[in-house]
Design a protein around this motif. Structure first.
Motif, short mmCIF file in Angstrom:
data_model
loop_
_atom_site.label_atom_id
_atom_site.label_comp_id
_atom_site.label_asym_id
_atom_site.label_seq_id
_atom_site.Cartn_x
_atom_site.Cartn_y
_atom_site.Cartn_z
N ASP A 418 0.93 -1.27 0.05
CA ASP A 418 -0.03 0.09 -0.04
C ASP A 418 0.94 1.25 -0.19
OD1 ASP A 418 -1.59 2.10 0.39
OD2 ASP A 418 -2.40 1.43 2.31
N VAL A 419 1.07 2.04 -1.20
CA VAL A 419 1.81 3.01 -1.40
C VAL A 419 1.13 4.38 -0.69
CG1 VAL A 419 2.89 2.22 -3.36
CG2 VAL A 419 1.11 3.52 -3.75
N GLY A 420 -0.03 4.38 -0.30
CA GLY A 420 -0.78 5.52 0.23
C GLY A 420 -0.62 5.36 1.80
N GLY A 421 -0.16 4.45 2.43
CA GLY A 421 0.04 4.66 4.14
C GLY A 421 -1.45 4.11 4.33
N GLY A 422 -2.17 3.66 3.88
CA GLY A 422 -3.65 3.27 4.61
C GLY A 422 -4.73 3.55 3.33
N ALA A 423 -5.82 2.91 3.67
CA ALA A 423 -6.84 3.13 2.88
C ALA A 423 -7.38 4.34 2.67
CB ALA A 423 -8.25 2.24 3.31
N ALA A 424 -7.89 5.16 1.77
CA ALA A 424 -7.89 6.75 1.40
C ALA A 424 -9.48 6.88 1.00
CB ALA A 424 -7.24 7.03 0.56
N ASP A 425 -10.31 6.09 1.82
CA ASP A 425 -11.83 6.27 1.52
C ASP A 425 -12.27 7.36 2.41
OD1 ASP A 425 -11.70 5.02 4.12
OD2 ASP A 425 -12.73 3.25 3.21
N LEU A 426 -13.59 7.69 2.31
CA LEU A 426 -14.19 8.99 3.16
C LEU A 426 -14.02 8.78 4.47
CD1 LEU A 426 -15.37 11.70 2.46
CD2 LEU A 426 -17.61 10.48 2.52
N ARG A 427 -14.24 7.49 4.82
CA ARG A 427 -14.06 7.44 6.44
C ARG A 427 -12.44 7.80 7.10
NH1 ARG A 427 -14.79 1.37 8.89
NH2 ARG A 427 -13.24 1.77 10.62
N GLN A 428 -11.87 7.23 6.31
CA GLN A 428 -10.17 7.62 6.62
C GLN A 428 -9.64 8.63 6.21
OE1 GLN A 428 -8.46 3.28 8.24
NE2 GLN A 428 -7.43 4.07 6.57
N PHE A 429 -10.34 9.70 5.40
CA PHE A 429 -9.84 10.84 5.14
C PHE A 429 -9.51 11.71 6.29
CE2 PHE A 429 -10.40 15.44 3.53
CZ PHE A 429 -9.18 15.38 2.82
N ILE A 430 -10.17 11.85 7.27
CA ILE A 430 -10.00 12.67 8.54
C ILE A 430 -9.80 11.51 9.50
CG2 ILE A 430 -11.11 14.13 10.08
CD1 ILE A 430 -12.32 15.73 7.47
N ALA A 431 -10.73 10.64 9.59
CA ALA A 431 -10.24 9.58 10.93
C ALA A 431 -9.01 9.03 10.52
CB ALA A 431 -11.58 8.80 11.14
N ARG A 432 -7.77 9.52 10.64
CA ARG A 432 -6.68 8.90 10.13
C ARG A 432 -5.50 9.41 11.27
NH1 ARG A 432 -5.71 7.12 4.96
NH2 ARG A 432 -3.50 6.97 4.35
N PRO A 433 -5.14 8.66 12.10
CA PRO A 433 -5.34 7.27 12.05
C PRO A 433 -6.46 6.96 13.00
CG PRO A 433 -3.85 7.67 13.63
CD PRO A 433 -3.95 9.12 12.97
N VAL A 434 -7.00 7.98 13.73
CA VAL A 434 -8.34 7.88 14.53
C VAL A 434 -9.17 9.37 14.46
CG1 VAL A 434 -7.13 6.39 16.49
CG2 VAL A 434 -7.18 8.69 16.62
N LEU A 435 -10.41 9.23 14.82
CA LEU A 435 -11.27 10.29 14.79
C LEU A 435 -10.96 11.12 15.79
CD1 LEU A 435 -13.42 11.80 13.28
CD2 LEU A 435 -15.16 10.48 14.77
N SER A 436 -10.08 12.58 15.58
CA SER A 436 -9.84 13.22 16.39
C SER A 436 -9.47 14.66 15.92
CB SER A 436 -8.30 12.95 16.97
OG SER A 436 -7.85 13.92 17.91
N LEU A 437 -9.73 15.87 16.69
CA LEU A 437 -9.47 17.02 16.13
C LEU A 437 -8.14 17.39 16.13
CD1 LEU A 437 -12.09 19.26 18.14
CD2 LEU A 437 -12.15 18.59 15.62
N ARG A 438 -7.50 16.59 16.65
CA ARG A 438 -5.68 16.67 16.73
C ARG A 438 -5.14 15.16 16.41
NH1 ARG A 438 -7.12 21.04 16.05
NH2 ARG A 438 -6.54 22.78 17.40
N PRO A 439 -5.45 14.64 15.41
CA PRO A 439 -5.06 13.06 14.85
C PRO A 439 -3.64 12.92 15.00
CG PRO A 439 -5.82 13.96 12.82
CD PRO A 439 -6.11 15.09 14.03
#
Length: 476
Positions: A418-439
């Motif tokens: 995986d050359v993108g460092g993780g799935a880049a779907d809508l869910r993981q666009f911001i919840a990356r690596p976790v859902l947080s205002l300061r991820p």
């Protein structure tokens, strides 16, 4: 407060994000140590003679529009100038069974080649390019209210169409199969099924960058960009140690800020015992996307494209119509290997003849495969090349193959290829690596993550490290 060794910040990993994080600390006057497991810095920004002597191949990324557009790179005092960048005559091309469609730097020239859909292209893609750096900065800083406010009209326009699946937008916005195919080729960079939400956003953003900054290459190889970052770092007094594999954070000098250019799996490996159990479980749920299977070639002549105009394109999207590309990416998302894969192909010597001996050429291509796939799909990739460039194989002097496992062995952040460092779907666009205002911050004081596993995700833009380091400086 510095640690006992005198370092204010320690950065683990010297990929683009790690180097950018270190630069952010160093530019702020902090004493920085960078440790890297490999024998050279750069992560996947590496250039090697993979096939034959004199043929220089980029192991990872070659075409770097995000590096040119990124606010992180724009704000650094790097020893870079226009002489470092090489622009191909045509940023991107999309061959079809008839003539190819070319994406030029100029919006009007591109629109003129899309008979029947030129006006729609100007409105959809040209509008993103016209929004310029404000839109780029907002999309690469998805949690910044300031950027969002400055780019509010452009963001609203982008989001209205960008949230859609690429297949939906292409068929709603364009009447011709040519324009739909071009948008599908751009959407393929998302490494998602084109039926998924937000893949239209990837497509129009990538196409907009072609008009805004072009799709340039680094003269001599992408590793030269990493070297430029290191030159700036050492000029600022930073220390860089290569060949140092960190297995536990206790092996590192004490420092006020510790920043990891690692994806969640590696973070858990080196720091899991220090993290609260709930946070560990959340990191463990992080999802990786499909892998890639990559082939590099040394050629004795240019690729014999059926449409000779494609010879001048830096990037070529192979896959045919939107229906064909969507079907191939859908099959990969379901764990399969398409007979006719969607292929991203790059012709470095179209822009930079220094990559090969005089009169010779380099080429690389990859297709998406299920994460960790062990299937050799080199023949399927070459068959797609032969489809649009009959006689291609006759020009091959040598080839080198990277399977997903070999890519991960080269750089542990490329999990399963995986050359993108993780799935880049809508869910993981911001919840990356976790859902947080300061991820970028972990629950452990002073410990930060600044990799492609944090917003805004994959790509050579340095923004994950930049955001993490800025947050660390603010808190310190």
């Amino acid at each position: 407060m510095s640690g006992a060794d005198g370092f204010d910040a320690v950065v683990v990993g010297a990929g683009p994000n790690g180097l950018m994080a270190a630069l952010t600390f160093a530019e702020a006057g902090r004493r920085v140590l960078v440790v890297e497991a490999a024998d050279r810095v750069g992560g996947a920004l590496r250039t090697e003679e993979l096939t034959l002597p004199g043929f220089r191949h980029d192991v990872g990324a070659t075409v770097l529009p995000l590096a040119v557009a990124s606010p992180a790179f724009r704000g650094m005092q790097l020893p870079l100038d226009e002489a470092l960048w090489a622009h191909p005559p045509v940023p991107a091309a999309h061959p079809l069974d008839g003539a190819a469609v070319l994406v030029h730097r100029d919006v009007a020239e591109t629109a003129a080649g899309l008979a029947g859909d030129g006006t729609a292209w100007r409105a959809l893609v040209g509008g993103n390019a016209a929004a310029g750096e404000r839109l780029v900065d907002a999309l690469l800083s998805p949690l910044s209210p300031g950027h969002a406010l400055r780019a509010a009209p452009a963001l609203a326009r982008f989001g209205a169409s960008g949230i859609l699946p690429a297949t939906t937008l292409a068929r709603a916005a364009f009447r011709t199969e040519a324009a739909r195919a071009v948008l599908a080729g751009m959407a393929g960079h998302s490494v998602l099924s084109l039926d998924q939400p937000a893949t239209a956003g990837y497509a129009t953003f990538m196409a907009g960058l072609a008009h805004l900054v072009g799709w340039p290459l680094v003269v001599g190889g992408s590793e030269n960009l990493a070297i430029a970052l290191v030159e700036r770092l050492t000029a600022l007094g930073a220390e860089i140690r290569v060949g140092v594999r960190v297995r536990d954070l206790s092996e590192l000098p004490a420092a006020r800020s510790l920043l990891l250019d690692l994806t969640p799996r590696q973070v858990l490996a080196v720091a899991g015992h220090r993290l609260p159990e709930r946070y560990r479980r959340r990191l463990a749920r992080y999802r990786y996307g499909p892998g890639v299977f990559k082939v590099d070639w040394a050629l004795d002549a240019p690729v014999p494209w059926r449409d000779c105009r494609v010879t001048g394109a830096g990037t070529v999207h192979l896959g045919g119509t939107i229906g064909e590309i969507a079907a191939a990416e859908r099959q990969v998302a379901r764990g399969g290997h398409p007979e006719r894969p969607y292929v991203i192909c790059v012709q470095p010597t179209a822009a930079d003849p220094t990559r090969a001996p005089a009169g010779k050429h380099t080429l690389w291509a990859y297709c998406h495969v299920p994460n960790g796939s062990t299937v050799n799909v080199a023949a399927a990739i070459e068959q797609q090349l032969e489809r649009y460039a009959p006689g291609f194989r006759d020009r091959v002097l040598a080839r080198h193959v990277f399977s997903p496992a070999e890519l991960e062995a080269f750089d542990a952040n490329l999990v399963g290829g995986d050359v993108g460092g993780g799935a880049a779907d809508l869910r993981q666009f911001i919840a990356r690596p976790v859902l947080s205002l300061r991820p970028w911050a972990t629950p452990v004081p002073g410990l930060y993550i600044g990799s492609a596993g944090t917003p805004p995700g994959g790509g050579v833009h340095g923004m994950g490290g930049w955001h993490a380091a800025r947050l660390a400086l603010h808190r310190a």
